[in-house]
Design an enzyme around this catalytic site. Structure first.
Site, short mmCIF file in Angstrom:
data_model
loop_
_atom_site.label_atom_id
_atom_site.label_comp_id
_atom_site.label_asym_id
_atom_site.label_seq_id
_atom_site.Cartn_x
_atom_site.Cartn_y
_atom_site.Cartn_z
N CYS A 56 0.84 -1.21 0.00
CA CYS A 56 0.00 0.00 0.00
C CYS A 56 0.87 1.26 0.00
CB CYS A 56 -0.92 -0.02 1.21
SG CYS A 56 -1.91 1.47 1.41
N CYS A 59 0.30 3.44 3.10
CA CYS A 59 0.90 2.83 4.30
C CYS A 59 2.41 3.07 4.33
CB CYS A 59 0.59 1.34 4.33
SG CYS A 59 -1.17 0.93 4.34
#
Length: 279
Positions: A56, A59
């Site tokens: 991600c 993230c």
């Protein structure tokens, strides 16, 4: 002297770099790792938990801020943790993770979803100023320790296991995709059949059926409601037949009575012939 001292300086710098590397890049992270085995530790104390995935981008951008915030964990008396949803699918289902990254705050078993800015300063203010009190906690029905969320966690783990088996069939055993689907279809049918048989067995044991004795067929005392119209119809037919038989019997008797009367009349009339007087 200068020529003999010159090699010493690069060696000293190299030693400093080598010795200082563990303290800079090899420093132990203050972020704790949460798994399916130790997630119940979140029910005690105060926690900030991040759910992330390595692939991600959001993230990845959050990781430096989260690591810096974890350094303040001891001063704020809060535990900073993270969960890799790719490695822990059960926790992903238990906390209903629908977006990444997702951050939760937990205080003595009460979970609240953090939806503010994602910077170290904002994290620190959220904990130090107790801004989490203004957020409504997650309902006990949807808490990670509830029966509903435990079932959801089991389903997520089952889905990950099925995916692992699918990859094993295709990559290791060399089965085609349709072959893997066929295996899962047969396994689903077999498991459904076994589950149905088990449910029938349990239901029969808990609620046994009451068996009634068979009654003799011509039962005049106990007749079901559905047979009453048929009985009435049969009685009416029998009454009609009796009336017809009585009428026929009456007509026969009438004819029998008329026949003797006619014969008597004929006999009485036959011998009485007119007498002729001779003149």
């Amino acid at each position: 002297m200068t020529a003999s001292r010159s090699p010493v300086v690069p060696v000293a710098v190299l030693l400093l770099l080598v010795c200082g590397a563990p303290w800079t890049h090899g420093r132990r992270s203050d972020v704790r790792i949460i798994t399916d085995g130790n997630w119940k530790e979140l029910l005690e104390g105060e926690w900030m938990i991040e759910f992330y995935a390595p692939w991600c981008p959001a993230c990845q951008n959050l990781q430096p801020e989260w690591e810096s915030f974890a350094e303040w964990g001891e001063d704020l008396e809060v535990n900073v943790a993270k969960v890799d949803v790719t490695e822990q699918p059960g926790l992903s289902g238990r906390f209903i993770i629908t977006a990444l990254p997702t951050i939760y705050h937990c205080k003595d078993g009460e979970f609240r979803r953090y939806q503010g800015p994602r910077t170290k300063k904002d994290f620190i203010n959220f904990v130090s100023e107790k801004e989490w009190k203004s957020i409504e906690p997650v309902s006990s029905w949807f808490g990670p320790g509830s029966v509903l969320m435990s079932s959801m966690s089991a389903l997520f783990q089952l889905s990950m296991w099925i995916r692992t088996c699918h990859n094993y069939f295709i990559e290791d055993l060399g089965l085609p995709v349709w072959g893997s689907y066929t295996v899962f279809a047969l396994a689903t049918l077999l498991s459904g059949l076994l589950l149905g048989l088990c449910m029938i067995f349990v239901a029969d044991c808990l609620f046994p059926s009451k068996r009634r004795r068979a009654q003799p067929y011509p039962s005049k005392k106990l007749l079901p409601e559905s047979s009453q119209p048929l009985k009435k119809l049969e009685e009416e037919q029998e009454a009609d037949e009796e009336d017809v038989s009585e009428d026929e019997a009456g007509s026969k008797e009438g004819t029998n009575k008329d026949i003797p009367q006619n014969t008597i009349r004929q006999r009485s009339v036959g011998p009485s012939c007119p007498q002729i007087n001779p003149s």
